[in-house]
Every structure is written in C-alpha cells, then in structure tokens.
Design a protein around this motif. Structure first.
Motif, PDB file in Angstrom:
ATOM      1  N   ARG A 347      -5.108  -4.805  -8.334  1.00 18.66           N
ATOM      2  CA  ARG A 347      -4.857  -3.368  -8.408  1.00 18.66           C
ATOM      3  C   ARG A 347      -5.630  -2.667  -7.298  1.00 18.66           C
ATOM      4  NH1 ARG A 347      -6.010  -2.535 -14.890  1.00 18.66           N
ATOM      5  NH2 ARG A 347      -4.473  -4.044 -15.665  1.00 18.66           N
ATOM      6  N   VAL A 348      -4.995  -1.681  -6.687  1.00 17.23           N
ATOM      7  CA  VAL A 348      -5.648  -0.883  -5.651  1.00 17.23           C
ATOM      8  C   VAL A 348      -5.603   0.580  -6.065  1.00 17.23           C
ATOM      9  CG1 VAL A 348      -5.063  -2.530  -3.836  1.00 17.23           C
ATOM     10  CG2 VAL A 348      -3.517  -0.633  -4.308  1.00 17.23           C
ATOM     11  N   LEU A 400       3.985   0.041  -8.708  1.00 13.53           N
ATOM     12  CA  LEU A 400       3.920   0.725  -9.991  1.00 13.53           C
ATOM     13  C   LEU A 400       2.619   1.517 -10.041  1.00 13.53           C
ATOM     14  CD1 LEU A 400       5.098  -1.977 -12.582  1.00 13.53           C
ATOM     15  CD2 LEU A 400       6.352   0.063 -11.862  1.00 13.53           C
ATOM     16  N   ILE A 401       2.700   2.749 -10.489  1.00 11.23           N
ATOM     17  CA  ILE A 401       1.516   3.568 -10.705  1.00 11.23           C
ATOM     18  C   ILE A 401       1.091   3.342 -12.151  1.00 11.23           C
ATOM     19  CG2 ILE A 401       0.558   5.898 -10.657  1.00 11.23           C
ATOM     20  CD1 ILE A 401       3.027   6.655  -8.883  1.00 11.23           C
ATOM     21  N   ARG A 402      -0.096   2.777 -12.346  1.00  8.20           N
ATOM     22  CA  ARG A 402      -0.577   2.455 -13.691  1.00  8.20           C
ATOM     23  C   ARG A 402      -1.526   3.543 -14.167  1.00  8.20           C
ATOM     24  NH1 ARG A 402      -4.519   0.040 -16.820  1.00  8.20           N
ATOM     25  NH2 ARG A 402      -3.798  -1.513 -18.336  1.00  8.20           N
ATOM     26  N   LEU A 403      -1.090   4.278 -15.190  1.00  6.18           N
ATOM     27  CA  LEU A 403      -1.906   5.323 -15.791  1.00  6.18           C
ATOM     28  C   LEU A 403      -2.463   4.775 -17.096  1.00  6.18           C
ATOM     29  CD1 LEU A 403       0.456   8.363 -15.120  1.00  6.18           C
ATOM     30  CD2 LEU A 403      -1.375   7.447 -13.674  1.00  6.18           C
ATOM     31  N   GLU A 417      -4.343   4.072 -10.112  1.00  3.40           N
ATOM     32  CA  GLU A 417      -4.251   2.643  -9.850  1.00  3.40           C
ATOM     33  C   GLU A 417      -2.828   2.241  -9.512  1.00  3.40           C
ATOM     34  OE1 GLU A 417      -7.663   0.045 -12.126  1.00  3.40           O
ATOM     35  OE2 GLU A 417      -5.732   0.328 -13.095  1.00  3.40           O
ATOM     36  N   LEU A 418      -2.684   1.325  -8.541  1.00  6.76           N
ATOM     37  CA  LEU A 418      -1.370   0.834  -8.151  1.00  6.76           C
ATOM     38  C   LEU A 418      -1.292  -0.682  -8.316  1.00  6.76           C
ATOM     39  CD1 LEU A 418      -0.730   2.696  -4.752  1.00  6.76           C
ATOM     40  CD2 LEU A 418      -0.356   3.535  -7.092  1.00  6.76           C
ATOM     41  N   LEU A 419      -0.101  -1.149  -8.709  1.00  7.14           N
ATOM     42  CA  LEU A 419       0.254  -2.553  -8.628  1.00  7.14           C
ATOM     43  C   LEU A 419       1.298  -2.665  -7.517  1.00  7.14           C
ATOM     44  CD1 LEU A 419      -0.790  -2.212 -11.636  1.00  7.14           C
ATOM     45  CD2 LEU A 419       0.608  -4.199 -12.160  1.00  7.14           C
ATOM     46  N   LEU A 420       0.873  -3.117  -6.336  1.00  8.19           N
ATOM     47  CA  LEU A 420       1.766  -3.186  -5.189  1.00  8.19           C
ATOM     48  C   LEU A 420       2.774  -4.315  -5.381  1.00  8.19           C
ATOM     49  CD1 LEU A 420      -0.810  -2.679  -2.294  1.00  8.19           C
ATOM     50  CD2 LEU A 420       0.710  -0.966  -3.313  1.00  8.19           C
ATOM     51  N   PHE A 421       4.034  -4.023  -5.065  1.00  6.85           N
ATOM     52  CA  PHE A 421       5.078  -5.037  -5.230  1.00  6.85           C
ATOM     53  C   PHE A 421       4.965  -6.165  -4.216  1.00  6.85           C
ATOM     54  CE2 PHE A 421       8.380  -2.037  -7.380  1.00  6.85           C
ATOM     55  CZ  PHE A 421       7.619  -2.068  -8.523  1.00  6.85           C
ATOM     56  N   ASP A 422       4.426  -5.900  -3.033  1.00 11.86           N
ATOM     57  CA  ASP A 422       4.311  -6.936  -2.011  1.00 11.86           C
ATOM     58  C   ASP A 422       3.410  -8.055  -2.537  1.00 11.86           C
ATOM     59  OD1 ASP A 422       4.515  -8.324   0.344  1.00 11.86           O
ATOM     60  OD2 ASP A 422       3.014  -7.148   1.406  1.00 11.86           O
ATOM     61  N   GLY A 423       3.977  -9.235  -2.689  1.00 10.97           N
ATOM     62  CA  GLY A 423       3.245 -10.348  -3.270  1.00 10.97           C
ATOM     63  C   GLY A 423       3.378 -10.457  -4.776  1.00 10.97           C
ATOM     64  N   LEU A 424       3.979  -9.432  -5.390  1.00  4.84           N
ATOM     65  CA  LEU A 424       4.130  -9.434  -6.850  1.00  4.84           C
ATOM     66  C   LEU A 424       5.572  -9.729  -7.232  1.00  4.84           C
ATOM     67  CD1 LEU A 424       2.489  -8.859  -9.457  1.00  4.84           C
ATOM     68  CD2 LEU A 424       3.234  -6.486  -9.291  1.00  4.84           C
TER      69      LEU A 424
END
Length: 425
Positions: A347-348, A400-403, A417-424
């Motif tokens: 997460r970033v 995805l923006i994780r709230l 927080e973000l879950l970036l799709f690149d690599g996911l």
C-alpha cells in the motif's frame, strides 16, 4: 485441520453478520494452509513460482575481484593527497581472462569492465579522468581514493549464504540471480489448481443470443485474468444455472479436481437460489456480511469430495464487487496457498484531489486514478460513479483507494491509502 467454528472461536468479537475487513484477513490466514508438494522446474518455467526451500549459493558472485568500469588498474597505495600521479601502462586486462603479466611500482594496466583485477591491484581510475601521454597516464590530484571502482569477490553474494529464502516468489531479477549462480533448476511448491465458475439463471455465455432480463457473464473473464496473472493452474467450469442438481454437480466436480474453488453470485442474504444450500450440503461453510463497500456478501469454507478437501470462496455477483473482494481477500489467501511468504499487496499513500464521503464503521474501496504532481508527489482522484456494477470505471482505474474501517469523510489534500494495480492485476 480446524473447523470454521473453531477458527471463529479464536477471533475476538467475531460476528459473521458484521465482519470487519481486517477480521476477514485474520480468518483466512488461519483457514488456508500452503500446498505441501514440491517439484523441480527449469528457469524458463520458474517465473512467479514460489521457492520451497532456501536457495544456498554454490559459488560467490562475483567469483573474483573485478573492475567496475573501463579504465586503468593500479595499486591504490601510490595515491598521495594533493598530488597528481603518473603511471606507465604495461598491458591490457580483458573481461573473461585473467591478465598474466607482472607490475612494478609506477605501472598500471588498462582494464575493461568486468575484467579480473590483476594480483596486487585494488583501484581503477575511469578512462575519462585520465590524460594519456604516450605510454603514460596522468591521474589528477584527489580524483579518487584507494579501492575505488573495484567490485569485490562475493560483493553480491558469498558462497554458502542464502541467495533467496523459502517463500520467495520468483521474479525476473530472481531468475537472473539464480542463473548467475550457475543453477538451471530450482525447487518450488506445486502450482495450486483453482476451479472457477459463475452461477445464476440470468447469466449468458458468450455466443448465446441476448434475452430479456439476462446479462452476459463478465465475472468469469475478470476472474480468469486475475487468476492467470497470479500464476495458478486454472480450471474453467463455465456458467452454471441456478438448479440444485447442476450446482451440486459443478461443486463436486470442482472439489474433486482443485485445491480451491471460486464462484460468483448466489451468496447474498435472501437470494432466491440454491447456491448457498448446496454449499452447506457439501462442506463446512461460513456466510459473511462484511463491513465493506463494495462486496458485502461472501462465503468461505471447505468442500469435501472423494476424500479430499478444497477451499471455497463464494464471491458476490456484481462485477466490481467480485474484483474488489478477490483483490482484498482471495488473492492474499491464494498466495498463502501457493506458499508465498509475502501475501498482502503493498500500500502507498497519496493526496486526494477531491473530497470523498465516507461513513465510519466499514472499509471502502473506491476506484481511483493515481498520478504524479509537478513536484513528484503522488495524488489520486476517483473514477466517478462507484456503483458495484460499473465495470467500466474499474477498467479506467489504475488503483483502489482504500478508506479504512474507522475513517470518516476525506477532504481535498488528505492522505489516503492506495492499492496500485501495477503488479497486482
């Protein structure tokens, strides 16, 4: 092997009708056990596989001291602070073969990148820092220090040390590392078999003519893509109509062939179908209402068939909810099944470009588009409509923006927080 009731009893405050997202992760970490069979594979077949044992380096990398660049090798003890140095060039050391000559004081060897450092020499001056005058080179005062531009034996890895740890997922860099050790094969965990199918009378397979009240099955194709990227062995069982006999046959077939079974549709509270009844009939099941958006309903458990057990993940029917629940919960669980030590996505943090409404008491995943600002920081904006059936917005998103569960409204500029799709995915 613990039953689902035993796992639930270990979780403080477990409530299947209002289950926090973090509790789902904890439950699944106790439910899923890694595969135990291993196999040897060649490097071209090892990408994205999971190491079953520590990989011990049989040799050092590099196997000798060598030059880090093109230049001239010499004994660094000849450098004196504040003084230039003149050296006579007496030979050339090429990569792939050790230089066999001898050097005396005031002498050096022209050397190529990767060439073995001649005995007694420990420093390389880059070609561009020197002035060449016939057989001599001139090194400016204080241009470098003794030991510069030399790669030491074993600097990357020493013989006898672990090169990669068990549970590591083998990526492109790891493939190169393994090859640098002279190894053509590695021992990995067996690739899990995952069966998947869609349920519902309203589902049309591609090629069928449209009919009123029916929709084409998109879930099967998104699940195919997600599972293919993950690297499991796929078993596609198509679309299954909402009939008890058809569903039972599909579940029995899936459980007899696969380590895990994934379905979409038929798990919501009050659904007028047979999916949940057949699940209960064939296995040890839990049906959840997760405190999240999208993707509230989910079923998990184990199916028993022909003396073997298969994990079951029953996902919602809405297309976006399928993808979100897969990424949030099923993907980490399958990585654990694969034997991976790192299962949760990275997460970033980014700054929100817009205000977002959010109720505390549930975790929300919004589709977002992340980008860089002029100063290089990360920012994110919503894709717009967040309905769980709006698959177009998922295709437009790159994260995805994780709230979080306890989080409230988000103001412009707030960190999220973000879950970036690149690599996911």
């Amino acid at each position: 092997m613990k039953t689902l009731d035993q796992i639930a009893a270990e979780l403080q405050g477990y409530d299947p009708n209002a289950l926090p997202a973090d509790a789902v992760d904890e439950f699944l970490s106790r439910l899923v056990e890694p595969v135990v069979q291993t196999e040897r594979v060649g490097l071209f077949d090892a990408l994205d596989r999971v190491l079953a044992a520590d990989l011990i380096a049989p040799l050092s990398v590099p196997p000798h001291d060598n030059s880090a660049m093109d230049g001239f090798a010499f004994a660094g003890s000849q450098l004196q602070a504040g003084q230039a140095l003149a050296l006579r060039v007496v030979g050339t050391a090429y990569a792939g073969a050790a230089w066999q000559g001898e050097l005396g004081p005031g002498q050096c060897v022209k050397i190529m990148t990767g060439a073995v450092m001649p005995a007694g020499l420990d420093t390389v001056v880059p070609l561009e820092l020197t002035r060449i005058e016939g057989e001599f080179i001139q090194i400016p005062a204080d241009a470098l220090r003794a030991g510069d531009n030399r790669r030491l034996l074993g600097e990357d890895l020493m013989a006898g040390q672990p090169a990669l740890l068990a549970g590591s997922r083998i990526g492109p860099a790891a493939l190169g590392l393994i090859a640098s050790l002279g190894l053509a094969e590695v021992t990995v965990w067996r690739r899990p078999k995952v069966a998947f199918f869609s349920t519902g009378d309203e589902i049309l397979s591609l090629g069928q003519p449209p009919r009123e009240g029916a929709v084409y099955d998109s879930n099967r194709y998104t699940l195919f893509g997600l599972l293919k990227r993950l690297g499991v062995e796929l078993i596609d069982l198509g679309a299954v109509p909402d009939r008890a006999d058809s569903l039972e046959a599909a579940f029995r077939q899936a459980a007899s062939m696969a380590d895990a079974v994934i379905t979409s549709g038929g798990v919501s509270v009050g659904e007028a179908d047979h999916t949940k009844a057949v699940m209960r009939q064939l296995g040890d099941m839990a049906f959840w209402r997760i405190a999240m958006r999208p993707g509230r309903p989910m079923a998990v458990g184990r199916l028993q068939q022909a003396g073997r057990s298969a994990l079951l993940f029953g996902l919602p029917g809405n297309p976006v909810a399928v993808m979100v629940t897969f990424l949030a919960f099923v993907r980490p669980a399958l990585l654990r099944l694969m034997g991976a030590s790192q299962t949760q996505p990275l997460r970033v943090t980014a700054r929100s470009e817009q205000a977002m409404r959010k109720k505390p008491g549930r975790t929300e995943f919004q589709r977002g588009i992340a980008s860089r600002t002029a100063d290089g920081s990360l920012q994110v904006r919503s894709t717009g409509s967040q309905g769980s059936g709006v698959l177009r917005s998922m295709a437009e998103a790159n994260c995805l923006i994780r709230l979080d569960h306890g989080q409230g409204n988000v103001a412009i500029g707030d960190p999220v927080e973000l879950l970036l799709f690149d690599g996911l995915i």
